[in-house]
Motif scaffolding. Structure first.
Motif, PDB file in Angstrom:
ATOM      1  N   GLU A  98       0.767  -1.266  -0.088  1.00  9.52           N
ATOM      2  CA  GLU A  98      -0.098  -0.073   0.012  1.00  9.52           C
ATOM      3  C   GLU A  98       0.949   1.200  -0.080  1.00  9.52           C
ATOM      4  N   PHE A  99       0.609   2.237  -0.816  1.00  5.83           N
ATOM      5  CA  PHE A  99       1.273   3.560  -0.753  1.00  5.83           C
ATOM      6  C   PHE A  99       0.256   4.816  -0.802  1.00  5.83           C
ATOM      7  N   VAL A 100       0.884   5.841  -0.407  1.00  8.04           N
ATOM      8  CA  VAL A 100       0.125   7.265  -0.461  1.00  8.04           C
ATOM      9  C   VAL A 100       1.069   8.122  -1.141  1.00  8.04           C
ATOM     10  N   ASN A 101       0.424   9.232  -2.189  1.00  2.62           N
ATOM     11  CA  ASN A 101       1.351  10.169  -2.591  1.00  2.62           C
ATOM     12  C   ASN A 101       1.754  11.094  -1.680  1.00  2.62           C
ATOM     13  N   ALA A 130      -2.173  12.236  -0.091  1.00  2.00           N
ATOM     14  CA  ALA A 130      -3.426  11.769  -0.933  1.00  2.00           C
ATOM     15  C   ALA A 130      -3.348  10.888  -2.107  1.00  2.00           C
ATOM     16  N   LEU A 131      -4.311  10.205  -2.397  1.00  2.31           N
ATOM     17  CA  LEU A 131      -4.175   9.228  -3.686  1.00  2.31           C
ATOM     18  C   LEU A 131      -3.513   8.037  -3.194  1.00  2.31           C
ATOM     19  N   HIS A 132      -4.273   6.994  -2.324  1.00  2.00           N
ATOM     20  CA  HIS A 132      -3.784   5.921  -1.964  1.00  2.00           C
ATOM     21  C   HIS A 132      -3.899   4.832  -2.869  1.00  2.00           C
ATOM     22  N   SER A 133      -2.970   3.742  -3.146  1.00  2.00           N
ATOM     23  CA  SER A 133      -3.073   2.708  -3.907  1.00  2.00           C
ATOM     24  C   SER A 133      -2.288   1.663  -3.520  1.00  2.00           C
ATOM     25  N   LYS A 134      -2.084   0.641  -4.459  1.00  2.00           N
ATOM     26  CA  LYS A 134      -1.085  -0.356  -4.091  1.00  2.00           C
ATOM     27  C   LYS A 134      -0.161  -0.725  -5.109  1.00  2.00           C
ATOM     28  N   ALA A 135       1.020  -1.147  -4.821  1.00  2.00           N
ATOM     29  CA  ALA A 135       2.112  -1.595  -5.801  1.00  2.00           C
ATOM     30  C   ALA A 135       2.122  -3.136  -5.707  1.00  2.00           C
ATOM     31  N   GLU A 136       2.448  -3.556  -6.981  1.00  2.00           N
ATOM     32  CA  GLU A 136       2.551  -5.034  -7.249  1.00  2.00           C
ATOM     33  C   GLU A 136       3.466  -5.350  -8.315  1.00  2.00           C
ATOM     34  N   ILE A 137       4.054  -6.365  -8.109  1.00  2.00           N
ATOM     35  CA  ILE A 137       5.055  -6.813  -9.259  1.00  2.00           C
ATOM     36  C   ILE A 137       4.291  -7.724 -10.452  1.00  2.00           C
ATOM     37  N   ARG A 138       4.352  -7.054 -11.536  1.00  2.00           N
ATOM     38  CA  ARG A 138       3.644  -7.416 -12.913  1.00  2.00           C
ATOM     39  C   ARG A 138       4.495  -7.226 -14.070  1.00  2.00           C
ATOM     40  N   PRO A 139       4.262  -7.631 -15.081  1.00  2.00           N
ATOM     41  CA  PRO A 139       5.111  -7.241 -16.304  1.00  2.00           C
ATOM     42  C   PRO A 139       5.082  -6.148 -16.819  1.00  2.00           C
ATOM     43  N   SER A 140       5.936  -5.251 -17.085  1.00  2.00           N
ATOM     44  CA  SER A 140       6.079  -3.962 -17.661  1.00  2.00           C
ATOM     45  C   SER A 140       5.306  -3.730 -19.056  1.00  2.00           C
ATOM     46  N   TRP A 141       4.791  -2.540 -18.947  1.00  2.00           N
ATOM     47  CA  TRP A 141       4.247  -2.183 -20.457  1.00  2.00           C
ATOM     48  C   TRP A 141       5.296  -1.759 -21.265  1.00  2.00           C
ATOM     49  N   LEU A 188       2.348   0.825 -10.147  1.00  2.00           N
ATOM     50  CA  LEU A 188       1.561   1.503  -9.166  1.00  2.00           C
ATOM     51  C   LEU A 188       0.334   1.822  -9.846  1.00  2.00           C
ATOM     52  N   GLU A 189      -0.666   1.133  -9.717  1.00  2.00           N
ATOM     53  CA  GLU A 189      -1.951   1.305 -10.346  1.00  2.00           C
ATOM     54  C   GLU A 189      -2.886   2.156  -9.455  1.00  2.00           C
ATOM     55  N   TYR A 190      -3.598   3.222 -10.064  1.00  2.00           N
ATOM     56  CA  TYR A 190      -4.443   3.861  -9.177  1.00  2.00           C
ATOM     57  C   TYR A 190      -5.855   3.338  -9.869  1.00  2.00           C
ATOM     58  N   PRO A 191      -6.971   3.290  -8.803  1.00  2.00           N
ATOM     59  CA  PRO A 191      -8.355   3.176  -9.011  1.00  2.00           C
ATOM     60  C   PRO A 191      -8.823   4.032 -10.165  1.00  2.00           C
ATOM     61  N   PRO A 192      -9.767   3.573 -11.004  1.00  2.00           N
ATOM     62  CA  PRO A 192     -10.150   4.446 -12.166  1.00  2.00           C
ATOM     63  C   PRO A 192     -10.722   5.860 -11.603  1.00  2.00           C
ATOM     64  N   LYS A 193     -11.432   5.903 -10.408  1.00  2.57           N
ATOM     65  CA  LYS A 193     -12.102   7.289 -10.193  1.00  2.57           C
ATOM     66  C   LYS A 193     -10.998   8.244  -9.151  1.00  2.57           C
ATOM     67  N   ILE A 247      -7.251  13.032 -10.298  1.00  3.72           N
ATOM     68  CA  ILE A 247      -5.912  13.434 -11.118  1.00  3.72           C
ATOM     69  C   ILE A 247      -5.148  12.107 -11.621  1.00  3.72           C
ATOM     70  N   PHE A 248      -4.950  10.962 -11.026  1.00  6.86           N
ATOM     71  CA  PHE A 248      -4.597   9.789 -11.152  1.00  6.86           C
ATOM     72  C   PHE A 248      -5.161   8.710 -11.727  1.00  6.86           C
ATOM     73  N   GLY A 249      -6.450   8.912 -11.812  1.00  9.56           N
ATOM     74  CA  GLY A 249      -7.415   7.802 -12.210  1.00  9.56           C
ATOM     75  C   GLY A 249      -7.075   7.047 -13.634  1.00  9.56           C
ATOM     76  N   ASN A 250      -6.503   7.834 -14.467  1.00  5.83           N
ATOM     77  CA  ASN A 250      -6.041   7.424 -15.748  1.00  5.83           C
ATOM     78  C   ASN A 250      -4.575   7.129 -15.862  1.00  5.83           C
ATOM     79  N   THR A 251      -3.872   7.116 -14.641  1.00  6.82           N
ATOM     80  CA  THR A 251      -2.459   6.840 -14.844  1.00  6.82           C
ATOM     81  C   THR A 251      -1.862   5.450 -14.496  1.00  6.82           C
ATOM     82  N   HIS A 252      -1.078   4.970 -15.139  1.00  8.40           N
ATOM     83  CA  HIS A 252      -0.106   3.766 -14.761  1.00  8.40           C
ATOM     84  C   HIS A 252       1.251   3.973 -14.499  1.00  8.40           C
ATOM     85  N   ASP A 253       1.824   3.962 -13.263  1.00  9.98           N
ATOM     86  CA  ASP A 253       3.049   3.841 -13.040  1.00  9.98           C
ATOM     87  C   ASP A 253       3.786   2.561 -13.055  1.00  9.98           C
TER      88      ASP A 253
END
Length: 169
Positions: free
Chosen positions: A91-94, A101-112, A121-126, A129-135
């Protein structure tokens, strides 16, 4: 006469092997800002994923690729964004100037970027600011993570690079 020449050649070969096995020098956060996109891509490709970051991670946007003045836009983002705070469960927060603000979760997955393991570092869709962001981030040196930013929709689009530096573990 051939023995000293052979010794010289063997010495040169040993020195060359030792040099190729020596660890790569890790750039510091400020050095990343001077790198080209190709250099950042290569550094990201060489990075790895051993574990999720834990604790406070100072952050800095390096460059936005889709801006008229990419370094100036990054500098403007850095006026407010300070990094992330990671819990041991991913779990992380910016961290922003004066608030979290803007809590989310980090997971190990394949890189885009290349399909190799990365920390996403995915953010839930809603999320504002970062709902459309994939880090995604990879460790490029001890406690130093290089990150790529994407827009998710309407189709994945690379936006730029950022860096996170955690405290000693």
């Amino acid at each position: 006469r051939s023995i000293p020449l052979l010794a010289l050649l063997l010495g040169m070969l040993a020195a060359s092997e030792a040099q190729s096995k020596s660890p790569r020098t890790t750039p510091e956060m400020r050095q990343l800002e001077a790198m080209s996109l190709d250099e950042l891509d290569a550094l990201y490709t060489e990075g790895g994923v051993e574990r999720l970051p834990v604790g406070t991670a100072r952050g800095k946007v390096i460059v936005f690729v889709d801006a008229k003045f990419p370094k100036a836009k990054a500098a403007r983002a850095n006026l407010f964004w300070r990094g992330k705070e990671f819990d041991c469960d991913g779990e992380f927060v910016n961290q922003f100037l004066g608030f979290q603000a803007l809590h989310s979760k980090a997971e190990i997955r394949p890189s885009w970027f290349d399909g190799k393991p990365t920390i996403q570092l995915e953010y839930p869709p809603k999320t504002p600011i970062f709902g459309n962001t994939h880090d995604e981030i990879r460790e490029i040196g001890p406690n130093l993570f290089l990150g790529r930013v994407y827009d998710k929709e309407p189709c994945p689009r690379f936006r730029g690079y950022f860096v996170l530096q955690t405290c000693d573990r």
